[in-house]
Design a protein around this motif. Structure first.
Motif, PDB file in Angstrom:
ATOM      1  N   TYR A   1     -48.831 106.479   9.913  1.00  0.00           N
ATOM      2  CA  TYR A   1     -49.992 106.962   9.159  1.00  0.00           C
ATOM      3  C   TYR A   1     -51.186 107.204  10.077  1.00  0.00           C
ATOM      4  O   TYR A   1     -51.202 106.775  11.245  1.00  0.00           O
ATOM      5  CB  TYR A   1     -50.407 105.927   8.106  1.00  0.00           C
TER       6      TYR A   1
ATOM      7  N   GLU B   1     -53.902 106.880   4.864  1.00  0.00           N
ATOM      8  CA  GLU B   1     -53.945 107.829   3.759  1.00  0.00           C
ATOM      9  C   GLU B   1     -52.873 108.902   3.893  1.00  0.00           C
ATOM     10  O   GLU B   1     -52.190 109.238   2.932  1.00  0.00           O
ATOM     11  CB  GLU B   1     -55.329 108.490   3.687  1.00  0.00           C
ATOM     12  N   ASN B   2     -52.761 109.465   5.090  1.00  0.00           N
ATOM     13  CA  ASN B   2     -51.871 110.600   5.298  1.00  0.00           C
ATOM     14  C   ASN B   2     -50.742 110.254   6.263  1.00  0.00           C
ATOM     15  O   ASN B   2     -50.963 109.600   7.288  1.00  0.00           O
ATOM     16  CB  ASN B   2     -52.662 111.791   5.855  1.00  0.00           C
TER      17      ASN B   2
ATOM     18  N   ASP C   1     -44.152 107.683  -0.317  1.00  0.00           N
ATOM     19  CA  ASP C   1     -44.350 108.594   0.816  1.00  0.00           C
ATOM     20  C   ASP C   1     -43.053 108.832   1.575  1.00  0.00           C
ATOM     21  O   ASP C   1     -42.740 109.968   1.955  1.00  0.00           O
ATOM     22  CB  ASP C   1     -45.426 108.045   1.761  1.00  0.00           C
TER      23      ASP C   1
END
Length: 398
Positions: free
Chosen positions: A51, A56-57, A95
Motif C-alpha cells: 500500500y 488507502e491505495n 483489495d
C-alpha cells in the motif's frame, strides 16, 4: 436460474493464491493461470499487498509486492497479525480479491468470449481451515471485490482447503477401490506446516471428518533456513527477508526442488552445488564478517553433502511419522489409505520412509499427480458435482 458453463476454483491461501478453471462438462481438462511472474511460470502468486503510506491505495500485489513493504493477507485471515497496520481487515481482503478477480475475469472472458461471467461461471473459493472470519463476511468481501453481482449470488460457494484437498484425493483413491464407509488420511506437507485429516467416504461422495485436523509447524523450509544460516549468517537471512524476500524464496524453491530427488541412500546421492549469486544476487550485500570471507573463498557457492540433506529432511519426516502413527493409533489402524500431498510429498525419500513405516498398517499409500494444484483441482471437482450430487461435508467424530 443459473446456467453454469464454467467452474473456477480459487485458492485464497495463507501464503499463496491462484485459480484453475474448466468447462462444467469436462473437469478432466483443468487449466491454471500461470502468468503471475515473468521469471517463473508458477500457478500461484503470494497472498500479499503493498500500500501507499496511508494504506488507502494498493501499489502492487503478488510477486511485485514482495519487493517493498507489504501486508501478508493470511495474518488477517488467521487473526495472528502482530504490529497490525492501520488497515481494516475488510479492506485488505477485499483489495486482494479485487486484484485477483480482475485476472480471473480477464482469463475466463478470454477463453469463453460470449460468457456471462456473473450468471454462467460457478466460483468455488477455498480458504484456510482455521480462518477467523464468518462465511457471510467473506461473501461480502467477494462482492466488494467484484467477484459477485450481489451478496446473495448463488454462483459463489466456500469450502476449506482440507475439504478441497480431500476431494482431489478421492478421485485417485476410488481407482484403488476405496469403498463407502472406508476411511482415509490426507497427509499434507506444505511450505511451512504438516496437516493431517482423517475422513470417511459416505454415500453420494459425501465426506465426514473422523478425526479433526492436526497441524504442526515443522517444515522443510525451516530446516533449510537453519542450513543457510550456518553458511551466510542469521543477519543476512533477516536482511533478505526484509528487503529481498522474492530472492530468498527463489533460492529456497530451487534447493527444495533438488531435495525431491534425494533417496536417502548415500551411494545414489550426488553432491548438490548452488551458485548463490545466480539465485540470490543481493546476498553479496548482506553477508558480513567471517561468513562473507568464507563465501568469497568459495566463490559464493554452497554445497549440500549427503549428511546436510538428511539433516534437513529427517526432522520433518520423523515428525510426520509421529503424527500419522498417533492418528492411526486413535483409530486402531482402521484406515484404508494414506494420501500424501503438498510440495514435500514429491520427495522420493519421504515417500520411501512413509511406505516402509506404514505399508503394513494401511492397504494403500497414494501420491497423486499434480500436487501443487491439489486445492484448486479439488475446488473445481466440488463445483462439477455441486449441481448434480451436491457434495457436502459432515463434521462429526466417531
Amino acid at each position: 436460474m443459473y446456467d453454469y458453463r464454467v467452474i473456477v476454483g480459487i485458492e485464497f491461501g495463507a501464503t499463496h493464491s491462484g485459480f484453475g478453471y474448466a468447462s462444467i462438462s469436462s473437469t478432466e481438462d483443468i487449466s491454471f493461470y500461470n502468468q503471475w511472474n515473468e521469471r517463473l511460470r508458477t500457478i500461484k502468486a503470494p497472498t500479499v499487498l503493498s500500500y501507499d503510506d496511508e494504506y488507502e491505495n494498493v501499489q502492487s500485489w503478488g510477486y511485485p509486492a514482495l519487493e517493498s513493504n507489504h501486508v501478508e493477507l493470511f495474518k488477517f485471515l488467521l487473526g495472528e497479525m502482530k504490529n497490525k497496520p492501520p488497515l481494516p481487515r475488510e479492506k485488505a481482503i477485499s483489495d486482494y480479491l479485487h486484484e485477483l478477480s480482475k485476472i480471473v475475469k480477464e482469463e475466463i472472458c478470454r477463453r469463453w468470449e460470449s460468457i456471462d461471467f456473473y450468471n454462467q461461471v460457478l466460483i468455488i473459493l477455498t480458504i484456510p481451515d482455521n480462518y477467523k472470519i464468518s462465511t457471510w463476511d467473506i461473501r461480502e468481501y467477494a462482492f466488494k471485490a467484484g467477484l459477485l453481482n450481489d451478496c446473495y449470488s448463488q454462483n459463489f460457494k466456500l469450502i476449506t482447503e482440507s475439504e478441497a484437498t480431500s476431494l482431489f484425493c478421492i478421485k485417485y483413491l476410488k481407482k484403488c477401490n476405496l469403498s463407502i464407509g472406508e476411511k482415509f488420511m490426507v497427509v499434507e506437507c506444505s511450505d511451512n506446516t504438516i496437516n493431517l485429516t482423517t475422513r470417511m467416504l459416505l454415500i453420494d461422495e459425501r465426506l465426514s471428518v473422523v478425526l479433526e485436523q492436526i497441524k504442526d509447524n515443522c517444515a522443510v523450509d525451516q530446516e533449510l533456513l537453519k542450513f543457510l544460516e550456518q553458511k551466510i549468517g542469521s543477519s543476512a537471512i533477516n536482511l533478505l527477508r526484509k528487503h529481498q524476500p522474492q530472492q530468498l524464496q527463489h533460492l529456497q524453491s530451487a534447493i527444495i526442488s533438488f531435495l525431491a530427488e534425494f533417496t536417502g541412500t548415500q551411494s545414489e546421492s550426488s553432491l548438490i552445488e548452488f551458485d548463490l549469486k545466480d539465485h540470490c544476487p543481493s546476498i553479496t550485500e548482506y553477508c558480513e564478517g567471517e561468513y562473507h570471507d568464507n563465501m568469497v573463498r568459495d566463490d559464493w557457492r554452497i554445497k549440500l553433502e549427503f549428511e546436510d540433506v538428511k539433516a534437513m529432511v529427517d526432522p520433518v519426516i520423523e515428525r510426520t511419522i509421529q503424527l500419522i502413527d498417533s492418528q492411526l493409533h486413535l483409530r486402531n489402524n482402521d484406515c484404508f489409505a494414506l494420501s500424501l500431498v503438498g510440495k514435500f510429498a514429491k520427495s522420493i525419500y519421504f515417500q520411501l520412509r512413509i511406505g516402509e513405516t506404514f505399508n503394513k498398517r494401511v492397504q494403500f499409500i497414494s501420491v497423486p499427480l499434480h500436487l501443487e494444484s491439489a486445492i484448486m483441482r479439488g475446488a473445481v471437482l466440488y463445483g462439477q458435482n455441486f449441481g448434480k450430487n451436491f457434495i457436502y461435508f459432515t463434521n462429526f467424530i466417531f
